[in-house]
Design an enzyme around this catalytic site. Sequence first.
Site, PDB file in Angstrom:
ATOM      1  N   HIS A  20       0.858  -1.368   0.186  1.00 14.23           N
ATOM      2  CA  HIS A  20       0.275   0.267  -0.181  1.00 14.23           C
ATOM      3  C   HIS A  20       1.098   1.397  -0.262  1.00 14.23           C
ATOM      4  O   HIS A  20       1.269   1.637   1.000  1.00 14.23           O
ATOM      5  CB  HIS A  20      -0.665   0.219   1.104  1.00 14.23           C
ATOM      6  CG  HIS A  20      -1.894   1.280   1.117  1.00 14.23           C
ATOM      7  ND1 HIS A  20      -3.394   1.168   1.074  1.00 14.23           N
ATOM      8  CD2 HIS A  20      -1.534   2.383   0.845  1.00 14.23           C
ATOM      9  CE1 HIS A  20      -3.916   2.062   1.295  1.00 14.23           C
ATOM     10  NE2 HIS A  20      -3.166   2.845   0.674  1.00 14.23           N
ATOM     11  N   HIS A  22       1.267   5.063  -1.735  1.00 13.05           N
ATOM     12  CA  HIS A  22       1.057   6.494  -2.134  1.00 13.05           C
ATOM     13  C   HIS A  22       2.682   6.978  -3.289  1.00 13.05           C
ATOM     14  O   HIS A  22       3.433   7.968  -2.314  1.00 13.05           O
ATOM     15  CB  HIS A  22       0.747   7.877  -1.423  1.00 13.05           C
ATOM     16  CG  HIS A  22      -0.911   7.245  -1.160  1.00 13.05           C
ATOM     17  ND1 HIS A  22      -2.040   6.976  -2.153  1.00 13.05           N
ATOM     18  CD2 HIS A  22      -0.965   6.310  -0.075  1.00 13.05           C
ATOM     19  CE1 HIS A  22      -2.698   6.683  -1.333  1.00 13.05           C
ATOM     20  NE2 HIS A  22      -2.454   6.045   0.196  1.00 13.05           N
ATOM     21  N   LEU A  23       2.297   6.816  -4.210  1.00 19.56           N
ATOM     22  CA  LEU A  23       3.930   7.763  -4.986  1.00 19.56           C
ATOM     23  C   LEU A  23       2.968   8.977  -5.703  1.00 19.56           C
ATOM     24  O   LEU A  23       4.424   9.377  -6.074  1.00 19.56           O
ATOM     25  CB  LEU A  23       3.980   6.691  -6.741  1.00 19.56           C
ATOM     26  CG  LEU A  23       4.949   5.568  -5.807  1.00 19.56           C
ATOM     27  CD1 LEU A  23       4.996   4.444  -7.082  1.00 19.56           C
ATOM     28  CD2 LEU A  23       6.216   5.423  -5.793  1.00 19.56           C
ATOM     29  N   ARG A  24       2.538   9.031  -6.015  1.00 19.53           N
ATOM     30  CA  ARG A  24       1.748  10.427  -6.107  1.00 19.53           C
ATOM     31  C   ARG A  24       2.761  10.150  -8.127  1.00 19.53           C
ATOM     32  O   ARG A  24       2.887   9.608  -8.235  1.00 19.53           O
ATOM     33  CB  ARG A  24       2.333  12.210  -5.436  1.00 19.53           C
ATOM     34  CG  ARG A  24       1.944  11.720  -3.949  1.00 19.53           C
ATOM     35  CD  ARG A  24       1.214  11.599  -3.897  1.00 19.53           C
ATOM     36  NE  ARG A  24       0.316  11.907  -2.318  1.00 19.53           N
ATOM     37  CZ  ARG A  24      -0.947  11.318  -1.913  1.00 19.53           C
ATOM     38  NH1 ARG A  24      -1.159  10.556  -1.959  1.00 19.53           N
ATOM     39  NH2 ARG A  24      -0.521  11.615  -0.868  1.00 19.53           N
ATOM     40  N   ASN A  48      -5.024   7.483  -6.294  1.00 14.25           N
ATOM     41  CA  ASN A  48      -5.876   8.930  -5.640  1.00 14.25           C
ATOM     42  C   ASN A  48      -5.174   9.842  -5.755  1.00 14.25           C
ATOM     43  O   ASN A  48      -4.759  11.059  -5.541  1.00 14.25           O
ATOM     44  CB  ASN A  48      -6.100   8.813  -3.755  1.00 14.25           C
ATOM     45  CG  ASN A  48      -5.071   8.148  -3.523  1.00 14.25           C
ATOM     46  OD1 ASN A  48      -3.904   7.958  -4.140  1.00 14.25           O
ATOM     47  ND2 ASN A  48      -5.129   9.003  -2.214  1.00 14.25           N
ATOM     48  N   LYS A 106      -9.724  -0.660  -5.788  1.00 14.55           N
ATOM     49  CA  LYS A 106      -9.807   0.033  -4.180  1.00 14.55           C
ATOM     50  C   LYS A 106     -11.287   0.545  -4.264  1.00 14.55           C
ATOM     51  O   LYS A 106     -11.071   1.751  -5.385  1.00 14.55           O
ATOM     52  CB  LYS A 106      -8.308   0.813  -4.820  1.00 14.55           C
ATOM     53  CG  LYS A 106      -8.404   1.947  -3.135  1.00 14.55           C
ATOM     54  CD  LYS A 106      -7.743   1.258  -1.794  1.00 14.55           C
ATOM     55  CE  LYS A 106      -8.185   2.662  -0.528  1.00 14.55           C
ATOM     56  NZ  LYS A 106      -6.787   2.859  -0.241  1.00 14.55           N
ATOM     57  N   HIS A 143     -10.689   1.052   1.745  1.00 14.09           N
ATOM     58  CA  HIS A 143     -10.444   1.837   2.697  1.00 14.09           C
ATOM     59  C   HIS A 143     -11.948   2.019   3.506  1.00 14.09           C
ATOM     60  O   HIS A 143     -12.749   1.557   3.576  1.00 14.09           O
ATOM     61  CB  HIS A 143     -10.686   3.076   1.817  1.00 14.09           C
ATOM     62  CG  HIS A 143      -9.819   4.303   3.312  1.00 14.09           C
ATOM     63  ND1 HIS A 143      -8.671   5.517   3.321  1.00 14.09           N
ATOM     64  CD2 HIS A 143     -10.882   4.419   4.296  1.00 14.09           C
ATOM     65  CE1 HIS A 143      -8.356   5.592   4.054  1.00 14.09           C
ATOM     66  NE2 HIS A 143      -9.980   5.853   4.579  1.00 14.09           N
ATOM     67  N   HIS A 181      -4.582  -0.862   5.938  1.00 18.25           N
ATOM     68  CA  HIS A 181      -3.863  -0.041   6.803  1.00 18.25           C
ATOM     69  C   HIS A 181      -5.451  -0.603   8.089  1.00 18.25           C
ATOM     70  O   HIS A 181      -6.077   1.369   8.640  1.00 18.25           O
ATOM     71  CB  HIS A 181      -4.225   1.238   6.187  1.00 18.25           C
ATOM     72  CG  HIS A 181      -5.051   2.134   5.717  1.00 18.25           C
ATOM     73  ND1 HIS A 181      -6.287   2.099   5.590  1.00 18.25           N
ATOM     74  CD2 HIS A 181      -5.006   3.103   4.692  1.00 18.25           C
ATOM     75  CE1 HIS A 181      -6.940   2.713   5.150  1.00 18.25           C
ATOM     76  NE2 HIS A 181      -6.449   3.341   4.152  1.00 18.25           N
ATOM     77  N   LEU A 226      -5.208   9.275   8.142  1.00 18.09           N
ATOM     78  CA  LEU A 226      -6.193   8.056   7.815  1.00 18.09           C
ATOM     79  C   LEU A 226      -6.334   7.180   7.509  1.00 18.09           C
ATOM     80  O   LEU A 226      -5.935   6.684   6.737  1.00 18.09           O
ATOM     81  CB  LEU A 226      -7.122   9.291   6.813  1.00 18.09           C
ATOM     82  CG  LEU A 226      -8.021  10.301   7.579  1.00 18.09           C
ATOM     83  CD1 LEU A 226      -8.406  11.216   6.504  1.00 18.09           C
ATOM     84  CD2 LEU A 226      -8.587  10.588   8.603  1.00 18.09           C
ATOM     85  N   ASP A 254       1.213   2.641   3.316  1.00 15.88           N
ATOM     86  CA  ASP A 254       0.042   4.229   2.988  1.00 15.88           C
ATOM     87  C   ASP A 254       1.408   5.582   3.709  1.00 15.88           C
ATOM     88  O   ASP A 254       1.054   6.834   3.634  1.00 15.88           O
ATOM     89  CB  ASP A 254      -0.862   4.052   3.958  1.00 15.88           C
ATOM     90  CG  ASP A 254      -1.842   5.061   3.649  1.00 15.88           C
ATOM     91  OD1 ASP A 254      -1.155   4.834   2.699  1.00 15.88           O
ATOM     92  OD2 ASP A 254      -2.981   5.207   4.881  1.00 15.88           O
ATOM     93  N   HIS A 258       3.116  14.532   2.296  1.00 13.08           N
ATOM     94  CA  HIS A 258       2.683  15.778   1.271  1.00 13.08           C
ATOM     95  C   HIS A 258       3.419  17.413   1.427  1.00 13.08           C
ATOM     96  O   HIS A 258       3.737  16.734   2.784  1.00 13.08           O
ATOM     97  CB  HIS A 258       1.012  16.680   2.245  1.00 13.08           C
ATOM     98  CG  HIS A 258      -0.013  14.965   2.373  1.00 13.08           C
ATOM     99  ND1 HIS A 258      -1.293  15.526   1.129  1.00 13.08           N
ATOM    100  CD2 HIS A 258      -0.700  13.835   2.856  1.00 13.08           C
ATOM    101  CE1 HIS A 258      -2.094  14.673   1.309  1.00 13.08           C
ATOM    102  NE2 HIS A 258      -2.098  13.700   2.125  1.00 13.08           N
ATOM    103  N   ALA A 270      -4.420  14.386   5.394  1.00 13.88           N
ATOM    104  CA  ALA A 270      -4.176  13.741   6.470  1.00 13.88           C
ATOM    105  C   ALA A 270      -2.556  12.929   5.582  1.00 13.88           C
ATOM    106  O   ALA A 270      -2.980  12.475   4.443  1.00 13.88           O
ATOM    107  CB  ALA A 270      -5.053  12.974   6.683  1.00 13.88           C
TER     108      ALA A 270
END
Length: 350
Positions: A20, A22-24, A48, A106, A143, A181, A226, A254, A258, A270
């Site tokens: 899990h 987040h690479l963006r 996302n 997802k 989620h 998560h 989150l 996760d 940011h 978050a």
Amino acid sequence: MSTLEHIPSSLTITRPDDWHLHLRDGATMASVLPHSARQFGRAIVMPNLKPPVTTTADAVAYRERILAALPQGMTFDPLMVLYLTNNTSPDEIRRAQDSGVVQAVKLYPAGATTNSDLGVTDLKNCYKVLEVMQEVGMPFLVHGEVTDPEIDIFDREAVFIERVMRPLRSAFPALSVVFEHITTKDAAQYVAEAEGPIAATITAHHLLYNRNEIFKGGIRPHYYCLPILKREEHRLALMTAAASGDERFFLGTDSAPHMQGAKEAACGCAGCYTALHAMELYAEAFERAGALDKLEAFASFNGPAFYGLPRNTDTITLRRESWTLPASLPMGDGEVIPLNAGEQINWKMA
Ligand SMILES: NC(=O)N[C@@H](CC(=O)O)C(=O)O
């Protein structure tokens, strides 16, 4: 392993995967990639983005951008995920399955978290899609928080189990589900005891911290993610699950970058950034639990077994050596503050 003399000075394990992440995209992705690829062989890449990755064509294009941004000499296999919307078609699932690129779909309940505005408003809208996923064997990554504003933020995961997870799994008993998560003893217990194909990912920060961490000496936005950190009893239940050897529990960081200004704000985002030092954090958590011998199964064996993929064939080595985390990390045209910025950490990737 409760006393120092039993703690090994180094630990060599099969190369882990991050189930899990987040690479963006763009410059941020280019900065995150070497952090993840240094430790992990593969990652389940969250969809996302803005706009989200909703089609197989989007996922294929995103994967190509990731591979193009991977520094020379590094290997990393991004496993792609489609973002489910109220309008996802059953045909899109078949295309995804045939692509060999998309590994999972997802669920972001609309409004639950970062970039979830286009998420699902009612799972009933997606039953035709879920039928096809069950038929072709496409895992559903969930989620697991309700978005009902009446429900206390600390109860949203537990309420999700009753309102969404149980009805979903009784309607689709053969659908592979990953409860992403997890943060509560309720979720750990549900996953350990439920029938059928289910698993859960657990982050390093939910193994290390309880909700006090967010408010220690003042409000600390870099510990806000989150689902939010919960009470100590929940952290203990997660640690017990992760160290139990139960194949249903595996690693998912996760890690979610940011920019500093977006987190240190009146209404901050978050997400905790842990891609830089994820395995060091997990080693710390497992060491504190006296369970370092269980880290390899959790990090490197259980995930591939659930996804029906081979284990990685190379290894990583972690040394028990203190070092100080950077205070911030330049990313794109900003800075990201990693979890535990500027603090000492006891394990170091060799
Ligand atoms: N974990 C987080 O707090 N944030 C994630 C989204 C998510 O996984 O909920 C993000 O994309 O920033």
